[in-house]
Structure formats: C-alpha cells, structure tokens
Design an enzyme around this catalytic site. Structure first.
Site, PDB file in Angstrom:
ATOM      1  N   ASP A  93      31.148 -22.417  47.157  1.00  0.00           N
ATOM      2  CA  ASP A  93      31.461 -21.641  45.946  1.00  0.00           C
ATOM      3  C   ASP A  93      30.207 -20.965  45.377  1.00  0.00           C
ATOM      4  OD1 ASP A  93      34.055 -22.417  46.207  1.00  0.00           O
ATOM      5  OD2 ASP A  93      34.114 -23.728  44.446  1.00  0.00           O
ATOM      6  N   ASN A 103      30.803 -24.444  54.241  1.00  0.00           N
ATOM      7  CA  ASN A 103      31.657 -25.471  53.629  1.00  0.00           C
ATOM      8  C   ASN A 103      31.551 -26.788  54.394  1.00  0.00           C
ATOM      9  OD1 ASN A 103      32.839 -24.149  51.455  1.00  0.00           O
ATOM     10  ND2 ASN A 103      34.449 -23.245  52.705  1.00  0.00           N
ATOM     11  N   HIS A 163      32.220 -27.773  49.642  1.00  0.00           N
ATOM     12  CA  HIS A 163      32.855 -26.628  48.984  1.00  0.00           C
ATOM     13  C   HIS A 163      32.105 -26.146  47.754  1.00  0.00           C
ATOM     14  CE1 HIS A 163      36.418 -26.480  51.464  1.00  0.00           C
ATOM     15  NE2 HIS A 163      36.854 -25.484  50.723  1.00  0.00           N
ATOM     16  N   GLU A 218      36.777 -15.364  51.622  1.00  0.00           N
ATOM     17  CA  GLU A 218      35.379 -14.898  51.715  1.00  0.00           C
ATOM     18  C   GLU A 218      35.364 -13.446  52.166  1.00  0.00           C
ATOM     19  OE1 GLU A 218      36.828 -15.224  54.857  1.00  0.00           O
ATOM     20  OE2 GLU A 218      34.886 -15.623  55.826  1.00  0.00           O
ATOM     21  N   ASP A 236      33.181  -9.415  55.156  1.00  0.00           N
ATOM     22  CA  ASP A 236      33.580 -10.818  55.351  1.00  0.00           C
ATOM     23  C   ASP A 236      32.324 -11.627  55.677  1.00  0.00           C
ATOM     24  OD1 ASP A 236      36.369 -12.450  56.624  1.00  0.00           O
ATOM     25  OD2 ASP A 236      34.341 -13.181  57.063  1.00  0.00           O
TER      26      ASP A 236
END
Ligand code: GH3
Ligand code: MG
Ligand code: MG
Length: 315
Positions: A194, A185, A190, A220, A177
């Site tokens: 990404d 973010n 975002h 994630e 993770d």
C-alpha cells in the site's frame, strides 16, 4: 468574524460599529446599498450583514434580493434594521431574502443575540457544505491513493475523446502497471504494498500537468489522460512517467524498494478513435506488449502494429 453594516445615517452607523466592535466583530461600514452589495459580492466578503432598510441608491430589501441571486458563493446571513414596524413591511423584507429583522431603536443585547443566531446558522451551513464535499470526494476518489477512481477516470476519458474528436485534437491515454507488484506484497506484506501504491500515485501526479487526469484503474494499474497532447509528444510524456517511477527507489517502512512500471500509450489522433472501450482495449494491448518486452518500458498502440492475439488467451 467580518460583519457588514450599511446605514446612510452616520450616527446610527457609528453606534452599530461601536457595539459590534466591542463584541469582537471585524466591522466594514458603508453608507449606501450599492456599496453594501459590492462588499457582499467579494469572494471573501462578510457573511453577516446588518442592513438599514431605507438607503439611497439601493435599499436594504433591494440588496437582499440581489444577494440571493448569487448562488455560487457561501450563504450570507442578513438582518434588516428598520423603523418600519408594519407586518406587511416585515413580510416584504423577509420575502426579499432577509433572514431576520430588528426594529429601531434596537437594543444592544438583542442585536448581539440575534447575530449569534446568525453565526450558528452559518456554522451549520459550513458543516453541511464540508460534509457534502467530503462525500463528493469519497464518491469520486480512490481511498488508498486519493487519485480519481476508475468510474470517474473512464468517464473523463470518454468526455475528452469526444471533445478532441470534435475539435480535431488529440487525447493521449496511458495505462501503467507496476511490475512484479505481487512480489512486493509477498515479500514485505500488504502494508508495504500500500505504501508503494501511494508513492507511485504521488509520482504519477507530479509527472503530469495540473490539467491532466490520473486515476486508479485497478489494483496496481493506473490510467493517465493527457489533454491536448500531440501524438508526437505521447512517447516522450510516457517516458517521463516511466522514469519518474524507476528513477529513485520508493522509501517504505521496510527500507527503499526499486519499483518500475510498464506503460501502454495510445494517441487518439493515430487511430481517429473516439470510443472509450476501443481506446482502453488498444492501450491495454500496448501495455501487454511492454510487459512481454521485458517490463519497465513504454509501448505505443500504433495502427500498423498488429494486436497481440496472445493477450486474449493469457488473460
Ligand atoms: P506484472 O509485472 O505482470 O504486472 O506482475 P504483478 O505481480 O505486478 O501482477 P499481478 O497481477 O500478478 O499482481 C498484482 C497484485 O497487486 C496482486 C494483488 O494482490 C495486488 N494488489 C491489488 N490491489 C492492491 C492494494 O490495494 N494493495 C496492495 N497491497 N496490493 C494490491
Ligand atoms: Mg503489475
Ligand atoms: Mg496488473
């Protein structure tokens, strides 16, 4: 485009060759049915074939029926060239698997027109296969990272656990993770988030072997399944994965960002477990400990470590 000509008569063969070469085909010519079948069985063999009906060894219809038994290769468009004109002969040829037929003496314009029909059909087949492959990929992969999607990676894990249990082997599962991903973010947007996810996915793939599986488990979170990895190797491999993320900052459109990942590791042999739900629960607990221990580290779901009851409360 490659085309195969099979005819035992040298004159007929040469006439066909000349006509087809003039049309721009790459011609492969053989003089019997067995050689024709051999050519048509090659992985990158011709997909258009003009077969004489009467040939020594294996006749044209025989080649057709053998070719049609091969289901694992692209379709081959076969035209039988024959002096047989009876309806029952034509029916027999088509039943054997021919797509079309021409009677001798053939007319060059008709021959090339029929081959163009064959090419159109092959193109159609190629487009269908491509569309099917695209659909298959979309159904099994995550669109952002192109990794296996959650359903597929969990199914693969289940299958691997059963197999290794049967073979008395060991499957190593890792759940990784990204640390403080929300702040990426929040701080950069975002789109940059990404970009980070895509780069992390790429690094995960490059830190495992080609026969291991990597999937996007959630936002994630990534699930990694190592086949035939010994319990002793599990921590080393997880450390490689962790280091692969932390070693270099991720280059984004907003500049380089330091990214780290916490990982939980589970080796099926340690627990004698082959149940996917329990495996996921254990690897998740281990990941939680890695987070609690300061992140950017690996924690192992060892049988002698009591599970953290806080995990359930906080989640
Ligand atoms: P921790 O170190 O505890 O894991 O903290 P975290 O911030 O990484 O974890 P948290 O669960 O609070 O936040 C995960 C964030 O991941 C929240 C969510 O908006 C974001 N996320 C999930 N999927 C995507 C995605 O596809 N793209 C982007 N950009 N963000 C995503
Ligand atoms: Mg996170
Ligand atoms: Mg998370």
């Amino acid at each position: 485009m490659k085309i195969l000509i099979a005819d035992d008569d040298r004159m007929s063969r040469q006439l066909l060759m000349k006509t087809l070469e003039r049309e721009g085909y790459e011609v492969i010519a053989v003089d019997n049915g067995l050689l024709a079948l051999q050519q048509l069985s090659l992985p990158d063999g011709p997909r258009l074939a003009l077969l004489d009906w009467m040939m020594p060894g294996l006749d044209g219809a025989g080649v057709c029926s053998e070719v049609r038994k091969q289901h694992d290769r692209p379709y081959i468009h076969i035209v039988l060239v024959t002096s047989k004109r009876e309806k029952q002969d034509i029916v027999a040829g088509l039943e054997a698997g021919a797509d079309d037929y021409l009677t001798k003496p053939w007319d060059p314009a008709e021959l090339t027109a029929r081959l163009r029909v064959g090419q159109r059909i092959l193109q159609l087949e190629d487009r269908l296969v491509e569309a099917r492959e695209t659909m298959r990929f979309k159904a099994t992969h995550d669109p952002l990272t192109s990794l296996l999607n959650r359903g597929v990676i969990v199914d693969l894990l289940a299958r691997e656990l059963t197999r290794t249990r049967r073979e008395d082997g060991c499957t190593v599962t890792m759940l990784g993770d990204i640390d403080h991903f929300k702040s990426v973010n929040d701080g950069y947007g975002h789109v940059v988030g990404d970009e980070v996810l895509r780069e992390v996915a790429r690094r995960l793939l490059s830190s495992v072997r080609s026969y291991d599986f990597v999937g996007r488990y959630g936002g994630e979170e990534f699930l990694i399944v190592l086949n035939n990895c010994s319990s002793a190797q599990a921590d080393v491999r997880a450390e490689e994965v962790r280091n692969g993320i932390a070693k270099h900052p991720v280059q984004t459109s907003r500049g380089p960002l330091p990214i780290t990942m916490s990982l939980g590791v589970f080796a099926s042999k340690d627990w004698n477990l082959d149940q996917v739900e329990e495996t996921l629960a254990k690897v998740d607990s281990a990941l939680y400990r890695a987070k609690a221990d300061g992140r950017n580290c690996v924690r192992r779901a060892a049988p002698n470590t009591s599970q953290d009851p806080l995990r359930q409360l906080i989640k």
